[in-house]
Scaffold this active site. Structure first.
Site: not given
Length: 165
Positions: A27-29, A85
């Site tokens: 996942g992407y922060l 996100d």
């Protein structure tokens, strides 16, 4: 520094189960620069990728970025996972040996992206990337197509083939 090319796949290789595989969740922060968390089998990793300092020398043959990976423990990963996100990405990555010591990383997506797959190759140099002749089972080079970037894929609620035509 990471130098890579990404391709569609004409035909999946036979005997996929004979290759090393990694079960990946990521996942992407943040997406500019990219800050990503990843679980790969039992390893937990925080990755920072940026174009800082290399914007002026972008290759026409590959995507180049600065990349730093830092190990996480499981609890740190789970804490950050609650802050990503959009969606987590789930995929199985098969590591397939190629010539010249290169490896194809074939990603077959699961969950909301089920049905999508593509392959990436990392290179030791821009010269190696420009001289690379893909195997017959590789399809179109999509290295510069944002629709095939994982940080974009994380924003999608689902996969439909026509979105990638």
């Amino acid at each position: 520094m990471e130098i890579e090319k990404k391709y569609r796949v004409k035909q999946l290789p036979e005997n996929l189960d004979s290759y090393e595989k990694k079960i990946i969740e990521q996942g992407y922060l943040c997406t500019n620069p990219i800050v990503r968390i990843r679980r790969s089998n039992e390893d937990y990793i925080l990755t920072y990728k940026s174009k800082f300092g290399i914007e002026d020398k972008q290759s026409q043959n590959a995507c180049i970025s600065n990349e730093v990976e830092v190990p996480l423990n499981e609890s740190g990963y789970e804490h950050l996972k609650s802050k990503v996100d959009d969606h987590m990405i789930a995929k199985t990555r098969y590591i397939i040996p190629l010539t010249d010591g290169l490896k194809a990383e074939l990603d077959i997506f699961r969950e909301q992206l089920k049905g999508l797959f593509f392959v990436e190759v990392e290179f030791p140099s821009e010269e190696a990337a420009s001289e690379f002749v893909p195997p017959e089972w590789f399809g179109e080079d999509v290295s510069r197509d944002k629709r095939f970037k994982n940080n974009y894929l994380a924003t999608l609620d689902g996969y439909q083939e026509e979105m990638f035509q």
